[in-house]
Motif scaffolding. Structure first.
Motif, PDB file in Angstrom:
ATOM      1  N   CYS B 237       1.750  13.873  -0.862  1.00  0.00           N
ATOM      2  CA  CYS B 237       0.927  14.265  -2.013  1.00  0.00           C
ATOM      3  C   CYS B 237      -0.415  13.568  -2.028  1.00  0.00           C
ATOM      4  O   CYS B 237      -1.084  13.506  -3.061  1.00  0.00           O
ATOM      5  CB  CYS B 237       1.668  13.969  -3.310  1.00  0.00           C
ATOM      6  N   GLY B 238      -0.811  13.034  -0.913  1.00  0.00           N
ATOM      7  CA  GLY B 238      -2.156  12.468  -0.795  1.00  0.00           C
ATOM      8  C   GLY B 238      -2.262  11.003  -1.160  1.00  0.00           C
ATOM      9  O   GLY B 238      -3.352  10.500  -1.445  1.00  0.00           O
ATOM     10  N   GLY B 239      -1.122  10.293  -1.174  1.00  0.00           N
ATOM     11  CA  GLY B 239      -1.209   8.874  -1.477  1.00  0.00           C
ATOM     12  C   GLY B 239      -0.955   8.034  -0.245  1.00  0.00           C
ATOM     13  O   GLY B 239      -0.536   8.548   0.798  1.00  0.00           O
ATOM     14  N   VAL B 240      -1.235   6.749  -0.343  1.00  0.00           N
ATOM     15  CA  VAL B 240      -0.830   5.811   0.713  1.00  0.00           C
ATOM     16  C   VAL B 240      -0.123   4.644   0.035  1.00  0.00           C
ATOM     17  O   VAL B 240      -0.566   4.157  -1.004  1.00  0.00           O
ATOM     18  CB  VAL B 240      -2.016   5.272   1.549  1.00  0.00           C
ATOM     19  N   VAL B 241       0.962   4.201   0.643  1.00  0.00           N
ATOM     20  CA  VAL B 241       1.708   3.082   0.079  1.00  0.00           C
ATOM     21  C   VAL B 241       1.128   1.807   0.656  1.00  0.00           C
ATOM     22  O   VAL B 241       1.256   1.544   1.853  1.00  0.00           O
ATOM     23  CB  VAL B 241       3.207   3.199   0.433  1.00  0.00           C
ATOM     24  N   VAL B 242       0.486   1.028  -0.175  1.00  0.00           N
ATOM     25  CA  VAL B 242      -0.208  -0.160   0.335  1.00  0.00           C
ATOM     26  C   VAL B 242       0.574  -1.448   0.089  1.00  0.00           C
ATOM     27  O   VAL B 242       0.141  -2.522   0.508  1.00  0.00           O
ATOM     28  CB  VAL B 242      -1.632  -0.285  -0.241  1.00  0.00           C
ATOM     29  N   GLY B 243       1.674  -1.370  -0.555  1.00  0.00           N
ATOM     30  CA  GLY B 243       2.467  -2.575  -0.779  1.00  0.00           C
ATOM     31  C   GLY B 243       3.743  -2.229  -1.527  1.00  0.00           C
ATOM     32  O   GLY B 243       3.853  -1.148  -2.124  1.00  0.00           O
ATOM     33  N   ASP B 244       4.697  -3.166  -1.454  1.00  0.00           N
ATOM     34  CA  ASP B 244       5.934  -2.973  -2.201  1.00  0.00           C
ATOM     35  C   ASP B 244       6.547  -4.331  -2.518  1.00  0.00           C
ATOM     36  O   ASP B 244       6.136  -5.349  -1.944  1.00  0.00           O
ATOM     37  CB  ASP B 244       6.941  -2.130  -1.403  1.00  0.00           C
TER      38      ASP B 244
END
Lengths: 420, 357, 259
Positions: B237-244
């Motif tokens: 959906c056009g996001g990037v996961v930059v941390g968790d």
């Protein structure tokens, strides 16, 4: 306006702790004026009056301390403060018919409804400003994870310190030491924030009352072993509340003495008013909102509860010569602490000693420490060759309650006991 | 999508270099002790969304991760493990321990209590628990765990933590180096293989470059799930996961173990000082950690996930939300069973959330 | 000696008459809104049928959802005990009974002498009941009776992910729109029901032989799915929806003998 409506109105529409105190006073007076035969026992009336008086003092504030069900409140009484256990507030709210509103309040604020409704109810009450301002809070980590979560949030909401006793597993030396040092340090911290010193003679008195209560609970459990039941279990389940409110207080001793004496007197004179078909052991708690599953079980079907696991006293006597350690041992000895073994052993012991015909476990929604054990409890009970019934439900939340569904299960369970 | 050859190669390498496996469920398990005893600590990861037997043992209203673990045990699929360590992570874990002890006796299960506090008394108590764990592991392996072996394990694990931190930092700056699928594969491999081998893997991965990837920057908070579907939806959906801040992800590596102290003391202290789980009394430090990480990684929003029936994490959400709202950080709350993040309903929520950012 | 058993369910009501403990008559009607009139209608049918009259019946036991409201009968007994007894009457070896009715489902553990030992009920959730199949039949524009044979035509089912019967309905619509054949969808629904039931069976404890009772037992797709998920043979009695009433009639016979 009926009594219930009056209380509801005060609690929800005019939530001022002082007004609640007056409302409780009204209730107390009306209870005082009601004849004893409206209650199951005279002792129940006595306890109700004592609870209201205690409640109204608590809501007035000034000396109030929020405690959890298993907090060693002997300490609080020794300081001459007023402890009140928060989880039973959920039960009270349910019996006054205001639990739904309290729960809805928490649902509005994103609090998960997977969480136990006892905890959600008092969180709701706190958010609505129904609770008095406490001096501090004191809680223990058992019986469940939820206690730390909910008490931490209440402490945050009222901006008061929480003294938390992390109760470890087992009963070995290092576990006792860890629990004891926390109790000791909590006492020091309470002294420093309240400016009040804990006097040894006050603690000794408190311990004395508590020990007397332990012995009394033991006696009450013992006298019900062989005799036909003279009191309904739905009433004796409330003895847990006597402990949670009055452990270490002279009132607690008086109330339990009253119960002991009344039960023994009834046995002696051959009390006939309870028709019993089967003898039941009840596990965990029960629904507190109005609904007739308890009277259905006990009165209609004559499957009378002759023992409740929640009233099993921990046979650790508090010693003033070693106060923190003996409190620690008592906490560690609870059937709700540690692994499931203590609980299963206790169930087996009661089945043997009380001539039990069937065991019922009320699986309260969200109570994972208890419901997670049902398989093991079922197997333990099966080992005694008697039937087991698990009733799913909620002790506090009246939504989704269906009497007909309970009736079928209780009736079927009774049929199993009957046809053995 | 077929996985990159590097991962297949490392899976083989892990299989080749693993010794007898000790299963674990929770990052409060002190893996260094297991490693020093000559075993390979292996996190139990369910792979099939198929519960066959557990309904007879645990109710449906209990953590689905633990239910899967019990299901695997009853089905006999844990036979390859020399033993299992279960911590006092939560009430569900307590009952899971009881079930293993009662019904699955052929898998030796060792219990380690965890204090809820992080102070000297708690550390002393926890150290005694670790002493018992050490004795147990020595009996199981027949080998003494010397201090020097333990320190060597600590050094290896600290290196692992350092490497993971670096990967997370690189990824935050350039999300293209590793997509969601790859990240999850890395974390899974890292928690199921000997650190000697996985340190090499992480080192190698650091030298790999990736395509530039842009998108709305999202931070995901949570406990233990099959998170891959969620992360993939975010990317789709056009996001990037930059941390968790997953238990075996972003909260696994912070805080090293002191290498120049008596090892059990150092271990007790570190594990109680790690970014806390909701079970700890200092649980609000996790909120601090997430907010700090969100700001450091310049995330536009937070997706807060939790397993259903997990009081320790679910009950924290109102507090998280309050803090995030105060800082104007948009958040999405998702609760789910272990495998249920793969669903149209989740995707719709993720899509809608990203549209807000 | 004639005895009668009446099972008043929320959807249908059945009556079984025993002559010296052997089944001789049976009737089934839609319950409608009143348990009382349902029972009365059945007795009218009995009288019209000729042979046995209501006054010939020595003892009647009612069971089911409407057992207490019926206003007839000498005693009411829960459907848990009646299904155990009825299944046992058909086959003394049965040790586990699965009853899937219109609006509830239950699993009952049966003793060697036909008594109920333990049970578990689902009456809160439509998934895993006959109602679920009705919803799906309507959605696929089929009769409920057609579902079973169609399900058997599929070698495997489409996985239905919705836990809830209401949501499953919309999922089925989407699956049809995507082009999945009806057989596979129905088979998937059967698998869903079986998986729900399987959870309940394991909670009570699976002890073969297992018998399936209730109207849903006539759906061969569900029977097959249950066989697969439980890994044991599933006995299906003739006239499975009458087992509750049959058990009630046998209990009536026992009580009549005692007095």
């Amino acid at each position: 306006m009926g009594l219930k409506e009056k209380v509801k109105d005060i609690l929800l529409n005019r939530p001022d702790p002082k007004k609640i105190s007056r409302g409780a006073l009204v209730t107390m007076l009306q209870t005082f004026l009601q004849p004893a035969r409206c209650f199951g026992t005279r002792s129940e009336k006595r306890f109700s009056l004592a609870a209201y008086r205690h409640g109204s003092k608590f809501f007035k504030g000034g000396r109030s301390v929020f405690t959890s069900l298993f907090t060693p409140i002997e300490i609080i009484y020794a300081f001459d403060f007023l402890p009140f256990p928060l989880e039973p507030l959920g039960a009270l709210a349910a019996s006054f018919g205001i639990a739904t509103q309290l729960l809805e309040e928490t649902e509005k604020r994103w609090l998960s409804s997977d969480f136990c409704s006892f905890h959600r109810a008092f969180l709701g009450a706190c958010t609505l400003g129904l609770l008095p301002r406490p001096l501090f809070l004191m809680a223990t980590s058992h019986a469940c994870d939820g206690t730390m979560k909910s008490f931490s949030q209440v402490a945050h909401l009222v901006s008061k310190p929480l003294f938390f006793i992390d109760v470890p597993y087992g009963d070995q030396k290092e576990a006792v030491e860890y629990a004891a040092v926390q109790v000791q340090e909590s006492v020091s911290e309470i002294e420093s924030i309240t400016g009040r010193r804990l006097r040894k003679e006050m603690l000794a008195k408190s311990f004395d009352y508590s020990n007397k209560m332990t012995a009394l609970l033991s006696t009450i459990q013992d006298v019900r072993k062989a005799s036909p039941p003279v009191v309904y279990g739905s009433e004796t389940l409330n003895l847990l509340m006597v402990w949670a409110m009055f452990a270490g207080n002279r009132l607690g001793v008086r109330i339990l003495e009253s119960y002991r004496d009344e039960i023994q007197a009834r046995i002696k004179r051959g009390f006939q008013d309870i028709a019993v078909g089967k003898r039941v052991l009840w596990l965990h708690l029960r629904p507190y909102f109005s609904g007739s599953i308890m009277s259905m079980l006990e009165e209609e079907f004559g499957a009378v509860i002759v023992a409740e696991e929640v009233n099993t006293p921990v046979k650790e006597y508090l010693e003033i010569s070693n106060p923190w350690e003996s409190i620690a041992r008592k906490l560690l000895g609870q059937i709700w602490s540690g692994s499931i073994e203590n609980r299963l052993k206790n169930i087996g012991r009661i089945i043997e000693s009380h001539g039990i015909d069937g065991v019922v476990h009320f699986s309260h929604w969200g109570c994972r420490q208890s419901n997670g054990a049902v398989r093991m409890i079922r197997d333990t009970v099966a080992g005694y060759g008697i039937p087991f019934l698990e009733l799913d439900g909620d002790c506090v939340d009246p939504r989704n309650y269906s009497e007909g569904q309970y009736r079928t299960r209780i009736e079927a369970f009774f049929e199993i006991m009957e046809r053995r | 999508m077929k996985e990159k050859p590097i991962f297949t190669a490392y899976q083989k390498e892990i299989d080749r270099t693993s010794s007898k496996k000790i299963g674990l469920l929770c990052p409060y398990t002190v893996e260094e002790l297991i490693d020093a005893a000559g075993f390979t600590p292996v996190r139990l990861i369910p792979h099939e969304p198929n519960m066959r037997f557990v309904d007879a043992y645990l109710p449906g209203t209990l953590c689905s991760y633990l239910r899967y673990v019990v299901d695997l045990g009853i089905a006999g699929e844990l036979k390859g493990f020399r033993g299992l360590v279960i911590n006092h992570s939560c009430d569900g874990a307590r009952r899971t321990l009881d079930i293993f002890n009662t019904y699955i006796p052929d898998i030796p299960t060792f219990f380690v209590d965890i204090p809820k506090k992080n102070d000297p008394h708690a550390a002393r108590y926890f150290k005694r628990e670790l002493e018992k764990m050490k004795v147990y592991l020595q009996e199981l392996s027949g080998v003494e765990i010397t201090d020097s072996a333990l320190v060597a394990s600590i050094v290896r694990y600290n290196e692992n933590r350092r490497l993971l931190q670096e990967i997370y930092d690189v990824r935050a700056n350039n999300p293209g180096v590793m997509n969601a699928q790859e990240l999850i594969r890395v974390l899974d491999l890292n928690s199921t293989g000997p650190k000697q081998t996985t340190n090499q893997m992480l080192s190698d991965l650091l030298s790999v470059s990736g395509l530039e990837r842009k998108g709305k920057r999202v931070f995901v908070s949570g406990n233990i799930f099959d998170t891959l579907p969620l992360l993939e939806y975010i990317e789709e959906c056009g996001g990037v996961v930059v941390g968790d801040d997953f238990c075996f992800g972003g909260r696994y590596f912070p805080v090293a173990v002191a290498e120049n102290e008596a090892p059990l003391d150092a271990l007790a202290r570190r594990y109680l000082s790690r970014v806390p789980c909701g079970r700890m009394i200092n649980f609000s430090e996790r909120i601090d950690y997430v907010i700090e990480a969100v700001q450091k990684t310049m995330s536009a929003g937070v997706i807060y996930t939790s397993l259903k029936f997990c009081d320790n994490f679910l009950v924290d959400f109102p507090l998280f939300r309050e803090r995030l709202d105060q800082l104007d950080i948009p958040s999405l709350f998702l609760e789910s069973e272990y495998f249920s993040l793969r669903s149209g309903q989740v995707r719709t929520r993720v899509e809608a959330f990203l549209e807000r950012l | 000696m004639y005895t009668a058993g009446i099972d008043i369910g929320s959807v249908s009501t059945e009556m079984v008459i025993l002559e010296n403990a052997e089944p001789c008559r049976r009737f089934i009607i839609q319950t409608g809104i009143s348990s009382r009139t349902a029972a009365e209608r059945l007795f009218s049918l009995l009288d019209e049928d000729g042979g046995v009259k209501q006054r010939d019946i020595t003892h009647t036991v009612t069971t089911g959802y409407g057992r207490n409201a019926a206003g007839v009968g000498d005693r009411s007994v829960t459907e848990l005990s009646c299904h155990a007894r009825g299944a046992w009457a058909v086959n003394h070896a049965v040790r586990t009974v699965i009853d899937i009715g219109g609006q509830d489902s239950k699993v009952i553990s049966v003793s060697p002498d036909g008594r109920s030992l333990d049970f578990i009920m689902n009456d809160k959730c439509a998934a895993g009941t006959g109602r679920f199949l009705e919803i799906i039949a309507k959605t696929l524009e089929l009769e409920v009776a057609e579902l079973g044979p169609l399900a058997l035509q599929a070698d495997r089912g489409v996985k239905i992910s919705s836990m809830c019967a209401v949501f499953a309905e919309s999922e089925v619509v989407s699956l049809r729109a995507e082009g999945h054949p009806r057989e596979k969808i129905i088979r998937g629904i059967a698998d869903s029901i079986a998986s729900r039931i399987s959870g309940m069976v394991h909670r009570v404890g699976l002890e073969p032989p297992v018998m399936l009772t209730g109207g849903v037992a006539k759906n061969s797709g569900v029977v097959l799915a249950l066989r697969e998920v439980l890994g044991v043979d599933i006995l299906v009695p003739p006239d499975p929806e009458f087992i509750g009433a049959l058990g009630a009639a046998h209990i009536a016979a026992e009580e009549a003998l005692k007095s």
